[in-house]
Design an enzyme around this catalytic site. Sequence first.
Site, short mmCIF file in Angstrom:
data_model
loop_
_atom_site.label_atom_id
_atom_site.label_comp_id
_atom_site.label_asym_id
_atom_site.label_seq_id
_atom_site.Cartn_x
_atom_site.Cartn_y
_atom_site.Cartn_z
N GLY A 703 12.71 75.73 61.74
CA GLY A 703 13.34 76.70 62.62
C GLY A 703 12.62 78.02 62.53
O GLY A 703 11.56 78.14 61.91
N PHE A 705 13.44 80.72 60.92
CA PHE A 705 13.49 81.38 59.63
C PHE A 705 13.06 80.48 58.47
O PHE A 705 12.88 80.95 57.35
CB PHE A 705 14.91 81.88 59.34
CG PHE A 705 15.32 83.05 60.18
CD1 PHE A 705 14.38 83.91 60.72
CD2 PHE A 705 16.66 83.28 60.45
CE1 PHE A 705 14.76 84.99 61.50
CE2 PHE A 705 17.05 84.37 61.22
CZ PHE A 705 16.08 85.21 61.74
N SER A 707 11.66 76.24 56.92
CA SER A 707 11.25 74.84 57.06
C SER A 707 12.00 74.04 56.00
O SER A 707 12.20 74.52 54.89
CB SER A 707 9.74 74.69 56.85
OG SER A 707 9.01 75.40 57.82
N VAL A 708 12.41 72.82 56.35
CA VAL A 708 13.21 72.00 55.44
C VAL A 708 12.40 70.75 55.07
O VAL A 708 11.89 70.05 55.96
CB VAL A 708 14.55 71.60 56.07
CG1 VAL A 708 15.39 70.81 55.06
CG2 VAL A 708 15.30 72.84 56.52
N LYS A 723 15.07 73.94 51.58
CA LYS A 723 14.92 74.84 52.72
C LYS A 723 14.10 76.05 52.29
O LYS A 723 14.57 76.93 51.59
CB LYS A 723 16.30 75.28 53.21
CG LYS A 723 16.27 76.19 54.43
CD LYS A 723 17.70 76.50 54.88
CE LYS A 723 17.71 77.39 56.11
NZ LYS A 723 19.10 77.66 56.56
N ASP A 825 26.35 80.29 64.66
CA ASP A 825 25.24 79.50 65.22
C ASP A 825 25.57 78.02 65.18
O ASP A 825 24.77 77.20 64.74
CB ASP A 825 23.95 79.79 64.45
CG ASP A 825 22.71 79.33 65.23
OD1 ASP A 825 22.80 79.15 66.46
OD2 ASP A 825 21.65 79.13 64.60
#
Length: 995
Positions: A703, A705, A707-708, A723, A825
């Site tokens: 995303g 903000f 990375s996973v 994350k 969100d």
Amino acid sequence: MNSRSVLLFSSIVIFLITATISATDDGNETDYQALMQFKSMITNEALRSWNSSFHHCDWSGVSCEKPHIRVTYLVLESHGLEGSLSPHVGNLSFLRYFSLGDNNFQGSIPQELGRLSRLRLLSLAFNNFTGVIPSNLSGCSNLEELHLGLNKLVGSIPKEISFLSKLGFFYLRTNKLTGGIPLVLGNITSLKVFSATENPLGGSIPDTLGNWKSLTNLYLGACNLSGTIPHSIFNLSLLTELSLGENQLTGSLPSALGTTLPHIEFLQLRMNQMTGPLPPSLSNCSKLRFIEVNYNNFRGKLTIDFSKLKDIDYLSLGNNNYGFGESDDMKFIDTLKNCSKLKVLLLSDCKFQGMLPTSIGNLSDQLTILTFNKNHLYGNLPSSIGNLVGLIGLSLVNNRFTGKIPSTIGKLKSLQEAYLYGNHFSGIPDSIGNLSMLTTLWLSSNRLEGQIPLSIGNCHNLLELHLDDNKLSGKVPAQLLQLSSLTIVLNLSQNDLSGSLPTEFGDLKMLTSLDLSDNKLSGHIPSSIGGCTSLLFLSLKGNLFHGTIPSSLSSMRGVSTLDLSHNNLSGQIPRFLEKLTLLEYVNLSFNDFEGDVPTVGVFTNTSAFSLLGNNRLCGGLVELRLPKCKEKDNHKTRFLLIVIAILIASTLFFILCIVYACCKKRRGQSSQSLRDERFLKVSYNQLLKATNGFCESNLIGEGGFSSVYKGILDHDDEFVAVKVVHLQNRGANKSFIAECETWRNIRHRNLLKIITSCSSVDFQGKDFKALIYEFMPNGSLHDWLHSSSSKSKPNILQRLNILIDVASALDYLHNHCLPTIVHCDLKPSNILLDDDLVAHVGDFGLSRFLGTFSNQNSTTGIKGTIGYAPPEYGVGSQMTTSGDVYSFGILLLEVMTGKMPTHKIFHDGLNLHKFAYMALPDHVTDVIDDDLLSFLQEDATANQCKLENAKTVEECLALVFKIGVSCSVDSPPQRMNIKNVVHELQHILDTLQNI
């Protein structure tokens, strides 16, 4: 015509046809190459369908028009695109509509876009574009809509934009633009909507904006604007929405405002420094539905005749200076009786004086929220308050109301939150037990006398009860303690309660805070209190308890504050207190404890515990200066103990050797499972190894903000989700802090479980932050709904269970957390599914804590995601729980229709909400997800479903759609309460399961 003429004519025709074909081919080739260049700068595989198997006019998001077969539409909203925008897009010279909204583009906006002279719409909103707005966008001379909001653009608004004479819609909200609003923008006389909310523009509002005679919507909230509002703005007679909140604007409103803005519907001026009276001419604005002018310096009597504002549904006038202590200060209340649509009335801190008029009971039965906090109101609360049967929230905090709370309050069957603390009320009526929907009752700091009404045990939805700082007497009623709903706070401190504690206290298994301090309670602390296993705070100080501390308190493993001071407790300090790993403070002062003081756990830090006034204690830390404990000088006993210790040690060593040999092949038995290790510490190096160097094959999500990655930590066989925060991105660190703060305060089966966090540096010395979560093997709800993989789609029962899980999580965040948490969100990609398809809500990077009624003065800043964020966020309104409900409604409709809110069919005013609304009640099967419809048809065939059963299924589906539509209406007060959503969905699920 002779043969020579025929031949000549034929040659000319052939030449023209050939030239046309050649030109068309060249144009096609130019467009094709431009699209390929565009694709080449996309760093992920989102455009893998763009290949030679199809003509480029048939590619996803691309449309061409005859006769030239040139690209005229390039619309790729919400496609998950990442990378930078190719300047070759400027070669698509026939392009008219270009939209890349809601993706993850980075880098600057290419200057070459200025070559697209035919362009009518350009949307680059909700990306990560940086740099300045290209000045040569003025070359797009036919541009009608320009959407650049929700990026990271800097610099000033180019003056050259003023050359766009056809521009009607200009959106810039939530960037980093400075340099004020250029005067020359006033030259764009075609402008209808201008939004620059949440930019640090600075400066003043130019008088030239008064040239926008066609303007209907102006949004300049949170722009650091100062000075006065130009009178020319109030002459824009077509204006329907004006939002200037959260600036430093001064001056007063013109007295003729109601005449010059006859069409105004939305007026937002909150949190400025405006003075003077509210113009009585506002009475003429008959279309007004929303007024928000709180937190200014408006003064003078409210002389507006609200009876003419029959469409008003939201009225926030608080934190101003209207009161003069005269008899007619609150006469305006009488004029509100004709406002039949009024749902929210906020009149806190207005300096009103006198008695609340009985006409308060004449307000709309649609009124849901009423606040009069921090005024100077006195006398009895009018019994007519019972007429407001639609009330959900009532707040009369910090006034001087006297007498008993009127028994008519029991008529408010919808009331969920009542805040009446800081008054002089003397009694609680028995009718309080009629409020079956009540979740919060706050009556602290009054003069309440007598016993706690037994009827309060009928409030089966009560989450928190504050009766502290009153004069209540008698015993704690067992009926109160049988409210299993009490999960947040039970505060009965500072009263005259007496007697022993009922054993029913142990029934409050989910309660997190219990305060019984400063009463006259006596007897032993019952062992049943150990049943309160969820307690984080327990105070019994200042009572008459005696005996020892019951060992059952050791089951309160989550308690962080324990205060048993100022009682008559005796015996030794229990050793189990050392083992309560979350215990941050314990106060045992002024009792009669004896023996040695522990030196482990909370007792290792003198600032974390207090033992004053216990004169028979010994040992402990040196800083306590207590006498040493006496040692028994019995050599035989000591020798015997040594022998026994040696034997035990030898035996244990032998057993350990056997265990080691048996378990040598197992991994991770030397440490607890991650699921049980609450404070597992991990380093950057461990996470690097766990994810195989953060390799791409382990990447499971990305995303703006973070990375996973999927990984396995040392000594554990279970996967975790790591994350990693992109600290280089603006707002990422803030998102990390928000998520950490949220996870500290929440715990629920339908929330993603966090294992630990890591805040360190990488091998290059750069800051590194990561969160480690429980791994969800079934991915996200978005994947299950929209993935093209072989993963089977969920059936109707699975989808309903998932929706109930998500609604239950929201109910917990909104109604069971203190303070209230707004997710901000909610969308399918943030809903993760475990092995059993149980849903877990994650990603709290945008979440916010809300205080009681504090959301009325919250600052803006919530973005959410396009399609899921409620419409009021787009005009700078504060984040609220109703915003989450809107997002849930859209999510529900997406689950049932299979269509994302940004689906290509939604344009020209049609959206997912309207799409579902138009199908109600008889055409739901026309809009339901095709996969879901096939499931239902298969089930009907397999079970030879009776006609009445099929009808019941359709009715149930219609009810589900109705919930989604009710949650996603534009008006926040009209949205369903999330608690009711859970109840209704569960009822529908039960009905379907019984067919």
